[in-house]
Write a protein that holds these residues in place. Structure first.
Motif, short mmCIF file in Angstrom:
data_model
loop_
_atom_site.label_atom_id
_atom_site.label_comp_id
_atom_site.label_asym_id
_atom_site.label_seq_id
_atom_site.Cartn_x
_atom_site.Cartn_y
_atom_site.Cartn_z
N TYR A 149 20.44 -19.02 6.64
CA TYR A 149 19.14 -18.97 6.01
C TYR A 149 19.11 -17.82 5.02
N SER A 150 18.44 -18.06 3.88
CA SER A 150 18.28 -16.99 2.89
C SER A 150 16.80 -16.59 2.87
N VAL A 151 16.57 -15.29 2.76
CA VAL A 151 15.21 -14.75 2.72
C VAL A 151 15.08 -13.91 1.45
N ILE A 152 14.02 -14.18 0.66
CA ILE A 152 13.76 -13.44 -0.57
C ILE A 152 12.33 -12.90 -0.49
N GLY A 153 12.12 -11.68 -0.96
CA GLY A 153 10.79 -11.11 -0.88
C GLY A 153 10.49 -10.16 -2.02
N PHE A 154 9.20 -10.13 -2.40
CA PHE A 154 8.71 -9.15 -3.36
C PHE A 154 7.72 -8.23 -2.63
N GLU A 155 7.75 -6.97 -2.99
CA GLU A 155 6.82 -6.02 -2.37
C GLU A 155 5.47 -6.06 -3.09
N ILE A 156 4.41 -6.09 -2.29
CA ILE A 156 3.06 -5.93 -2.84
C ILE A 156 2.84 -4.43 -3.00
N GLU A 157 2.89 -3.96 -4.24
CA GLU A 157 2.85 -2.54 -4.51
C GLU A 157 1.45 -2.11 -4.97
N GLN A 158 1.32 -0.79 -5.15
CA GLN A 158 0.03 -0.26 -5.58
C GLN A 158 -0.36 -0.79 -6.95
N ASP A 159 0.64 -0.96 -7.83
CA ASP A 159 0.35 -1.50 -9.17
C ASP A 159 -0.19 -2.92 -9.08
N THR A 160 0.33 -3.69 -8.11
CA THR A 160 -0.15 -5.06 -7.92
C THR A 160 -1.62 -5.07 -7.52
N VAL A 161 -1.97 -4.15 -6.61
CA VAL A 161 -3.36 -4.06 -6.16
C VAL A 161 -4.28 -3.69 -7.32
N LYS A 162 -3.79 -2.77 -8.16
CA LYS A 162 -4.60 -2.39 -9.32
C LYS A 162 -4.76 -3.56 -10.28
N GLU A 163 -3.69 -4.34 -10.45
CA GLU A 163 -3.75 -5.51 -11.33
C GLU A 163 -4.75 -6.53 -10.78
N LEU A 164 -4.74 -6.74 -9.46
CA LEU A 164 -5.69 -7.67 -8.85
C LEU A 164 -7.14 -7.17 -9.02
N LYS A 165 -7.29 -5.86 -8.97
CA LYS A 165 -8.63 -5.32 -9.17
C LYS A 165 -9.12 -5.62 -10.58
N SER A 166 -8.21 -5.46 -11.57
CA SER A 166 -8.60 -5.74 -12.95
C SER A 166 -8.90 -7.21 -13.16
N LEU A 167 -8.24 -8.08 -12.38
CA LEU A 167 -8.46 -9.52 -12.52
C LEU A 167 -9.76 -9.97 -11.86
N THR A 168 -10.05 -9.41 -10.71
CA THR A 168 -11.20 -9.86 -9.92
C THR A 168 -12.46 -9.06 -10.18
N ASP A 171 -12.85 -4.12 -5.82
CA ASP A 171 -11.86 -3.27 -5.15
C ASP A 171 -11.20 -4.05 -4.02
N ILE A 172 -9.92 -3.79 -3.81
CA ILE A 172 -9.13 -4.57 -2.85
C ILE A 172 -8.36 -3.63 -1.94
N SER A 173 -8.31 -3.97 -0.65
CA SER A 173 -7.52 -3.20 0.32
C SER A 173 -6.75 -4.16 1.22
N PHE A 174 -5.50 -3.80 1.52
CA PHE A 174 -4.66 -4.52 2.49
C PHE A 174 -4.59 -3.67 3.76
N TYR A 175 -4.75 -4.35 4.91
CA TYR A 175 -4.63 -3.59 6.17
C TYR A 175 -4.10 -4.51 7.26
N GLN A 176 -3.55 -3.89 8.29
CA GLN A 176 -3.03 -4.60 9.47
C GLN A 176 -3.41 -3.79 10.70
N GLY A 177 -4.17 -4.40 11.58
CA GLY A 177 -4.63 -3.64 12.74
C GLY A 177 -5.47 -2.47 12.27
#
Length: 766
Positions: A149-168, A171-177
């Protein structure tokens, strides 16, 4: 006045309700934009993973466990698509190979996460590694059945969050637990502390504290046990500000201000609803891939800025998709068509009623160029090959592609008045002309495999495979040109099938197909001292017997030899323990390869297995050939010394036909050497063999080695070896390889009954 107040209250209530609906609509649109953005990222991951798992060279490397090629493909592919994580797992989800950017991360990626990906192929999942968030996707590697099996991934970085903020616009936050992972506002280690901080902020009005934010939680598909959430945060302060201004003006202007405020609120609502609705339509166009679509909007600065952000997002996504599309179809270094594209387009070139020459060639001396002149010069040579392929005029090149590494593929048209061989010779001769790189004249040596269309086939996959097989034959046979011969394809597929069968048998612990036989070795000086050599055999379920030379070589090619040797070690040690329990203190020799000794686990495995079974290492002889010693001399010698210190007996097998010498062997931790049977089988008839054997025994004894002669087949050779004081004898004259159960009977007949004495003939029972 009461009417004015009632109208004002009614206006406030209606305006508040209307704006609340708009806020909900804005949050819904923001949620849609976020989902479409993540969906676009998922499609990019699927595209990249499909490219990797469809790569012909990569499939072949995985099928044959060619770690060097797998590492190279993963590294090159991850650089092309700028992936943050790229790895290969086995069928159980254990990570076997990872790209450089995946190193360190894969150690923290839990096996449960990988298993969840395996259960849901081609679906993107989010996973947290430390405090980082990754969007991952898994695809099976098929050849043709799933082998990894092959696994490929991109990191959701701080710049991505800022880009999503500019699009939407939110303000956006990611959290787990309780872990606050990413945020476009401010980040706190604890999500609870962050949420409490949001709740604690308020907007006071008269005697009332109003909440400052409106939030909505979205759960993402998570590969971890704990789900990952996205929190959309909408500030209510702009709305409150508008309300406060309306109250202030209404207080001053009473009914007129109330009327004006009502009109303004209606106008404002329309100016917000229409643009947001159109931006939602624009997001739908982007979701369909129409990134150049433009919608004219009228509105305030915020609306215009949001529209500008949307258009910039569409342009950036289009650029990224165009780049990925190019990288997916072309080799980045040379600009030639890559193997994935070749497999898709080759059939378009194989048209009826025409003849073509399909040529796969590789650079035979590329490794020397890379090692001696460096990777920059080597890469420059690859680029110049690409340039020369595009400039050759003496032959008609219809297609040119880079397969993998230093392998290339071209389609040539026949030339009137020239045979196919003449066309290929002209092509290779012009391609091999000296290259000038940094004032260096570089000569390339090429191997080429040729197939003829339609003589050798009409389907692209078959022709590509057969051309590759012809190239392998040219490379292995050190031929400049090799034309595909009927039957080579079947032999190739049979080898792959046999490798897969052997892999399956080893996974199932031998499955009743693998078994061991033992050939006795006798000591001339001590008739009671008996050793055996363990030999592996394979009889398949259909009762077909596979030659050890065939399947052992296949195991080495497919990196299965370590597993095969481990199986032999366990079986031999169990058998030696059984003999000792029966009162027969017989030792056994085990053949190992350079790959075994190069394994970091082999020494620990054999010593721990000896201890666990209860067999002293002094009863076990480790036999390795001269060829394997020369394979990686420094590493092999270090491993042999370690095994010698543990108490194992070290023997050099097939001595005399390799590259070593007694002068080199004197520095090795060797206890005995085995003269190759080619010197022994006709010893009584060959004076030259007698001279070689006699001198070798004398020199070996002088260096403190014991000598074993294998291949003793008659009494005359036995008598000569006795005269030369050879230490141990092995051959069909005494016994063929026999089952473990027959060793005790053989020992009783030949040793306990003392039938092996003087020059009396030896029983040759098999």
């Amino acid at each position: 006045m009461s009417t004015t107040i009632a109208v004002q209250i009614s206006s406030w209530y209606g305006s508040n309700r209307y704006n609340q609906q708009q806020l909900n609509q804005q949050t819904s649109n923001a949620k849609q934009v976020l989902e479409q953005y993540l969906s676009s990222q998922e499609r990019l991951l699927v595209t990249a993973a499909n490219v990797l798992t469809a790569d012909f060279g990569f499939l072949r490397a995985v099928a044959t466990s060619d770690m060097q090629t797998i590492n190279s493909v993963l590294h090159n592919h991850s650089e092309r698509i700028q992936a943050d994580m790229m790895l290969l797992t086995d069928m159980s989800g254990n990570v076997t190979v990872s790209s450089q950017m995946g190193e360190g991360l894969t150690e923290k990626l839990t096996k449960d996460s990988v298993q969840r990906l395996i259960e849901n192929p081609a679906k993107s999942f989010f996973a947290t590694v430390g405090e980082h968030v990754y969007q991952l996707i898994l695809l099976p590697v098929k050849a043709p059945h799933v082998i990894a099996y092959s696994v490929i991934g991109f990191e959701i970085e701080q710049d991505t969050v800022k880009e999503l903020k500019s699009l939407t616009g939110l303000d956006i936050s990611f959290y787990q637990g309780d872990t606050h992972l990413l945020s476009s506002t401010f980040r706190m280690t604890s999500y609870k502390a962050f949420h409490d901080a949001l709740q604690a902020q308020s907007s006071p009005w008269l005697f009332i504290d109003r909440p400052a934010f409106l939030t909505e939680k979205i759960e993402l598909r998570s590969a971890n046990n704990a789900p990952v959430f996205v929190l959309l945060i909408s500030s209510l302060k702009p709305l409150y500000k508008q309300y406060d201004e309306i109250v202030f003006h209404n207080t001053l202007l009473a009914i007129i201000a109330a009327i004006i405020a009502s009109i303004l609120s209606i106008v404002f609502a329309k100016t917000l609803t229409v643009p947001l609705s159109k931006l939602g339509q624009l997001a739908e166009y982007y979701a369909k891939g129409d990134y150049l679509k433009n919608i004219e909007l009228r509105g305030g600065e915020e609306i215009l800025n949001l529209q500008k952000s949307f258009r910039e997002m569409g342009w950036q996504i289009k650029q990224r998709e165009d780049e990925i599309s190019y990288q997916a179809t072309h080799d980045i270094l040379t600009g030639l068509m890559n193997s994935h594209t070749l497999q898709k387009q080759l059939q378009n070139y194989l048209k009826p009623n025409q003849e073509l020459l399909l040529v796969a060639f590789n650079i035979h001396n590329f490794r020397q160029i890379n090692d001696r002149l460096g990777s920059d010069i080597a890469n420059a040579c690859l680029r110049m090959i690409s340039a020369r392929l595009k400039s050759i005029k003496t032959v008609d090149i219809q297609l040119a592609a880079r397969m993998e590494g230093v392998e290339f593929f071209v389609i040539l048209s026949p030339l009137s008045g020239h045979s196919p061989n003449q066309v290929v010779e002209m092509f290779l001769t012009e391609l091999e002309n000296d290259f000038v790189v940094l004032d260096l004249n570089i000569k390339l040596d090429l191997n080429a495999g040729i197939t003829l269309y339609p003589e050798h086939g009409v389907h692209s996959s078959k022709m590509l495979r057969r051309t590759s097989i012809a190239l392998d034959a040219a490379r292995n046979g050190k031929q400049r040109i090799h034309y595909y011969e009927t039957g080579e394809d079947e032999a190739h597929l049979q080898r792959i099938s046999m490798i897969e069968s052997l892999r399956k048998v080893l996974l199932e612990g031998g499955k009743g197909e693998l078994f061991l036989v033992y050939q006795p070795k006798l000591s001339i000086n001590d008739k009671q001292y008996i050793k055996t050599e363990a030999l592996i055999r394979w009889r398949r379920e259909d009762n077909t017997f596979i030659s050890p030379e065939v399947f052992v070589n296949l195991a080495e090619e497919a990196s299965l030899i370590v597993d095969l040797t481990n199986w032999v070690v366990r079986g031999v040690l169990e058998q030696v323990r059984q003999w000792h329990s029966d009162g027969l203190f017989i030792g056994a020799a085990i053949n190992v390869s350079a790959q075994d000794l190069a394994s970091s686990h082999f020494e620990t495995f054999i010593s721990e297995t000896c201890a666990g079974v209860g067999v002293s290492p002094s009863y076990i002889t480790i036999e390795i050939t001269e060829r394997d010693i020369m394979h990686d001399e420094a590493s092999v010698v270090m491993s042999l010394r370690s095994l010698s210190r543990m108490g194992f007996v070290i023997a050099i097998d097939d001595y005399g036909i390799g590259q070593s010498s007694l002068s080199k062997l004197k520095g090795l931790p060797v206890d005995e050497i085995k003269l190759d049977k080619s010197f022994i089988m006709h010893l009584d008839e060959s004076p030259k063999d007698q001279l070689i054997v006699k001198s070798t025994i004398e020199l070996a004894h002088g260096l403190g080695f014991e000598v074993v002669a294998e291949g003793v087949e008659n009494e005359a050779s036995l008598e000569i070896l006795k005269q030369y004081h050879c230490d141990q004898l092995q051959g069909y004259y005494f016994s063929k390889p026999i089952a473990a159960e027959a060793v005790s009977e053989w020992h009783k007949d030949h040793v306990e009954n003392n039938t092996i004495t003087g020059s009396v003939g030896y029983d040759q029972r098999g």
